[in-house]
Design a protein around this motif. Sequence first.
Motif, mmCIF file in Angstrom:
data_model
loop_
_atom_site.group_PDB
_atom_site.id
_atom_site.type_symbol
_atom_site.label_atom_id
_atom_site.label_comp_id
_atom_site.label_asym_id
_atom_site.label_seq_id
_atom_site.Cartn_x
_atom_site.Cartn_y
_atom_site.Cartn_z
ATOM 1 N N ARG A 1 58.720 87.915 -43.916
ATOM 2 C CA ARG A 1 59.525 88.398 -45.046
ATOM 3 C C ARG A 1 58.727 89.315 -45.985
ATOM 4 N NH1 ARG A 1 64.148 85.075 -45.187
ATOM 5 N NH2 ARG A 1 64.305 84.138 -43.130
ATOM 6 N N ARG A 2 57.877 90.115 -45.429
ATOM 7 C CA ARG A 2 57.110 91.037 -46.257
ATOM 8 C C ARG A 2 57.764 92.418 -46.189
ATOM 9 N NH1 ARG A 2 52.176 88.910 -47.532
ATOM 10 N NH2 ARG A 2 51.273 90.951 -47.950
ATOM 11 N N VAL A 3 57.866 93.101 -47.339
ATOM 12 C CA VAL A 3 58.497 94.413 -47.411
ATOM 13 C C VAL A 3 57.572 95.459 -46.773
ATOM 14 C CG1 VAL A 3 59.351 96.232 -48.931
ATOM 15 C CG2 VAL A 3 59.767 93.837 -49.495
ATOM 16 N N VAL A 4 58.094 96.139 -45.754
ATOM 17 C CA VAL A 4 57.325 97.192 -45.098
ATOM 18 C C VAL A 4 57.918 98.571 -45.370
ATOM 19 C CG1 VAL A 4 56.549 95.655 -43.274
ATOM 20 C CG2 VAL A 4 58.668 96.962 -42.969
ATOM 21 N N GLY A 5 59.106 98.592 -45.945
ATOM 22 C CA GLY A 5 59.729 99.871 -46.258
ATOM 23 C C GLY A 5 60.954 99.676 -47.121
ATOM 24 N N SER B 1 63.021 81.631 -50.671
ATOM 25 C CA SER B 1 63.283 82.256 -51.965
ATOM 26 C C SER B 1 64.128 83.496 -51.769
ATOM 27 C CB SER B 1 61.969 82.611 -52.661
ATOM 28 O OG SER B 1 61.305 83.615 -51.919
ATOM 29 N N SER B 2 64.465 84.105 -52.898
ATOM 30 C CA SER B 2 65.340 85.281 -52.837
ATOM 31 C C SER B 2 64.603 86.576 -53.084
ATOM 32 C CB SER B 2 66.472 85.157 -53.873
ATOM 33 O OG SER B 2 65.902 85.036 -55.168
ATOM 34 N N GLY B 3 63.300 86.517 -53.352
ATOM 35 C CA GLY B 3 62.561 87.751 -53.629
ATOM 36 C C GLY B 3 62.142 88.438 -52.362
ATOM 37 N N ALA B 4 61.320 89.441 -52.518
ATOM 38 C CA ALA B 4 60.795 90.197 -51.378
ATOM 39 C C ALA B 4 59.348 90.491 -51.640
ATOM 40 C CB ALA B 4 61.578 91.488 -51.170
ATOM 41 N N GLY B 5 58.570 90.579 -50.621
ATOM 42 C CA GLY B 5 57.151 90.833 -50.810
ATOM 43 C C GLY B 5 56.651 91.912 -49.897
ATOM 44 N N ILE B 6 55.385 92.243 -50.044
ATOM 45 C CA ILE B 6 54.759 93.303 -49.255
ATOM 46 C C ILE B 6 53.575 92.732 -48.522
ATOM 47 C CG2 ILE B 6 53.437 95.433 -49.387
ATOM 48 C CD1 ILE B 6 55.154 96.280 -51.597
ATOM 49 N N GLY B 7 53.455 93.067 -47.309
ATOM 50 C CA GLY B 7 52.293 92.704 -46.524
ATOM 51 C C GLY B 7 51.976 93.823 -45.582
ATOM 52 N N PRO B 8 50.953 93.711 -44.796
ATOM 53 C CA PRO B 8 50.612 94.771 -43.849
ATOM 54 C C PRO B 8 51.746 94.965 -42.846
ATOM 55 C CG PRO B 8 48.815 93.210 -44.106
ATOM 56 C CD PRO B 8 50.023 92.605 -44.754
ATOM 57 N N PRO B 9 52.244 96.144 -42.682
ATOM 58 C CA PRO B 9 53.344 96.379 -41.754
ATOM 59 C C PRO B 9 52.864 96.364 -40.318
ATOM 60 C CG PRO B 9 52.617 98.443 -42.693
ATOM 61 C CD PRO B 9 51.833 97.376 -43.373
ATOM 62 N N PRO B 10 53.748 96.024 -39.392
ATOM 63 C CA PRO B 10 53.356 96.056 -37.983
ATOM 64 C C PRO B 10 53.107 97.480 -37.528
ATOM 65 C CG PRO B 10 55.715 95.693 -38.185
ATOM 66 C CD PRO B 10 55.151 95.613 -39.564
ATOM 67 N N ALA B 11 52.285 97.617 -36.527
ATOM 68 C CA ALA B 11 51.929 98.950 -36.030
ATOM 69 C C ALA B 11 53.028 99.496 -35.134
ATOM 70 C CB ALA B 11 50.610 98.879 -35.252
ATOM 71 N N VAL B 12 53.056 100.828 -35.053
ATOM 72 C CA VAL B 12 54.013 101.511 -34.197
ATOM 73 C C VAL B 12 53.256 102.139 -33.045
ATOM 74 C CG1 VAL B 12 55.741 103.325 -34.104
ATOM 75 C CG2 VAL B 12 55.440 102.013 -36.194
ATOM 76 N N SER B 13 53.801 101.981 -31.855
ATOM 77 C CA SER B 13 53.153 102.577 -30.690
ATOM 78 C C SER B 13 53.521 104.044 -30.592
ATOM 79 C CB SER B 13 53.580 101.816 -29.435
ATOM 80 O OG SER B 13 54.984 101.813 -29.325
ATOM 81 N N ARG B 14 53.269 104.680 -29.472
ATOM 82 C CA ARG B 14 53.513 106.097 -29.194
ATOM 83 C C ARG B 14 52.557 106.993 -29.966
ATOM 84 N NH1 ARG B 14 59.812 107.541 -29.354
ATOM 85 N NH2 ARG B 14 59.222 109.177 -27.903
ATOM 86 N N GLY B 15 51.596 106.392 -30.690
ATOM 87 C CA GLY B 15 50.597 107.237 -31.331
ATOM 88 C C GLY B 15 51.087 107.966 -32.546
ATOM 89 N N TYR B 16 52.161 107.493 -33.239
ATOM 90 C CA TYR B 16 52.708 108.188 -34.390
ATOM 91 C C TYR B 16 52.292 107.566 -35.704
ATOM 92 C CZ TYR B 16 55.694 110.120 -30.781
ATOM 93 O OH TYR B 16 56.170 110.735 -29.665
ATOM 94 N N GLY B 17 51.352 106.610 -35.706
ATOM 95 C CA GLY B 17 50.940 105.963 -36.943
ATOM 96 C C GLY B 17 51.729 104.700 -37.166
ATOM 97 N N SER B 18 51.370 103.970 -38.209
ATOM 98 C CA SER B 18 52.040 102.714 -38.496
ATOM 99 C C SER B 18 53.249 102.945 -39.362
ATOM 100 C CB SER B 18 51.071 101.766 -39.211
ATOM 101 O OG SER B 18 50.820 102.250 -40.512
ATOM 102 N N LEU B 19 54.110 101.918 -39.457
ATOM 103 C CA LEU B 19 55.297 102.024 -40.287
ATOM 104 C C LEU B 19 54.927 102.166 -41.746
ATOM 105 C CD1 LEU B 19 57.678 99.459 -38.615
ATOM 106 C CD2 LEU B 19 57.901 101.920 -38.671
ATOM 107 N N ALA B 20 53.772 101.683 -42.138
ATOM 108 C CA ALA B 20 53.338 101.834 -43.523
ATOM 109 C C ALA B 20 52.756 103.210 -43.774
ATOM 110 C CB ALA B 20 52.298 100.774 -43.878
#
Length: 761
Positions: A517-521, A740-759
């Motif tokens: 439940r971590r906000v990545v975007g 809970s009802s809030g939202a949080g931020i953590g390290p986003p998962p990585a994206v393949s195909r060599g385009y960088g991470s979602l963060a």
Amino acid sequence: MIGRQRQMIALVALCLATGVPIIVLSGGPFATYTQLASSTLACLAAALCGTAARRATGTVRGGWALLAAGCLCWGLGNFYWSWSELVVHAEVLFPSPADAGYLLFPLFGTAGLMLVAGWASAGSRLTVLLDGLIAGCALFVVGWVVTVRSVWQAGGDSAFAFVVSLAYPVGDIVLATMAVLVAGRMRRGGRGVGLLLVLGLVGMATSDVMFALDTSAGTYTTGQASDAGFFICFAAFGAAGWTATRRPMVFDGAGVMTRWQIMLPYLPFGLAGCVAAGQVLTGGQVDGAEALPLLAGLIMILLRQLSTLLHNSRLARRLQHQAYHDPLTRLGNRALFTETLQSALTSATPAAVVYLDLDDFKVINDSLGHDAGDAVLRAVADRLQSCFAQPDTVVRLGGDEFAVLTFRVDALPVQAQRLLTELAEPLQVGARTVRVSASVGIAISDGRPTRPEDLRKNVDLAMYAAKAQGKNRYALFTPSMRHDFDRELMWRAELHQALTDEALHVAYQPIVGIGDRRVVGVEALARWDHPVLGSVAPDLFIPVAERAALIGELGMFVLRRACAEFAAWPGAAEAYLSVNVSPLQMLSPQFCDRVAATLAETGLRPQQLVLEITENALADESEVIGTLVQLRATGVRVAIDDFGTGYASLRYLHRFPADIVKIDRTYVQDITRDPAALRIVGTLWQLFHAIGLTAVAEGVEDPVQAEMLIELGCPLGQGFLFGQPGPLAGLAITARDPQSSGAGIGPPPAVSRGYGSLAGT
């Protein structure tokens, strides 16, 4: 244009000035030497006409070559005359080789001028022939009175000498006739070459007449003032050849005769009539040699009048057809439609108008070019005519708009559907295959008195209703459409004012890792709080913006506002900003530059921005793929939104430059009660992972859905369970408990195909 006119005046003046020295020197000791000067000038004119022949093409090349040959023959003949007088000091016999050179000039000159000026002149070929005959008959009468009769009466030492003597005035008559024809062929704005040729012909004919008169009277001497016309002739021919090498000649071939072109052949005939009348008034007599050409000329004038009437009748019919027909598709045009509709509505017979507007035709013009667009319009016209045959009136109103006026109103829905089916068939345009669709409106007059403008308004409303329903369909006018149209205009005006006042704002919905439940975007969403009507749903004002061509302005407002607010948000360093863009925005050539300028202005890194396009935008892959490639080259990422609701095939996924796929909420909502939906979603996730795409589940609304998505291996989710759209400042930055009802931020998962991470890190 003024510069060319001045240049032409200067050339004419220079040509006239070449005759001044011979006038000054006439009667003096050096007068005989002017023969050499005129010979040299004739050879120079031949060289310049030859240069014009090398530069020209087709029959015009042959015409200039003949003119060059005529000038050269005259020059060589005159050299022989000069040699005999100045070197041998012998009397030039008559006839002599000099006469051969002199007489070849009108022969070659006439043929050359016919090729240079061309037969396809104003009016018709018959008109040109009659003009020549009228002028020839008239000038023969004048020539008979002035020179030919005296030559005829004088006879000759031999039959050959007599024929040669007659050939001179006859040649002059032919040259004068050609001068009339060439003058009639000149067109405003391109008369330079023709004017110089006419000047040369007049100069030659004048000097030849004076030569014949003086020779008959036994008073001719070499280098007398009347020889000035020879100098003017070849100076003008040389100037014409030089001018033709600098810019192409322009003779009249439009088929429309001006007033002076119509009157020109009558001028020499009027002159001939005056000469004949003058003889009668002075006690003379009009002989047969004058009467017969005058009678023949009169007959030719009558024939010319008949030819002109017939030609004008054909021209009027052609102009009328052009006034009522579209030159591209050969269908009727708006003028024909207006008149036909007016006539149809005066009868008691029910009539209907079918109004067709091609969907997104501008895309074809912008991507494939206007030639391809024209080919599509012609194909649409053919298909319209195959669906609506006579006596229906099929017209092109302009652009990509067509209309049909028909009295067969009973089967119109069937006809309209058949038309849409016909249009859906692929079109081969060059090497490309194009698919066309249209929005069709239908309005029917029930036979009661109806104003044409009212019926046109009704069919317009029906067509706009078809577009509003999703395009590629037809709609039959109903009175309620007027209310809908008025409401559409109201919304357009209100939205335009809201954009002007920047009364819209941006709300943000979190995109989270479902497991922690971590906000990545965050997804930026346009919101409109109307001061009177309250909150206006995006499903209402976004389509209005697209139909009103305001989507580009609205989209850039959201992009600039979202980038500026996101850049100032504390959680921006570890999250990405997702912004929806319309396919219409991406068709703008400036879109990529505007995105880059916005990022530079707000200080946001390209990797932090994700642009979302709907799956339907992929249906015509050729239109957006170029823009997507440019965007991703800068580091901006692309997401396919609402996957599963449009027309895109799975085969598009590996061909489009996308990084993220957002599965539509309809799939997610069904996984808790439909095992088949659960298996489909699981299979999609495996497929996306295999080809290197990151998946986001949309519309997650309860914990059960979230748990099932976790079990399927879905990494990211978005929905009311994780947070509703709201101010960016309201999103929590710290990680939160799943209950809970809030939202949080953590390290986003990585994206393949060599385009960088979602963060974007």
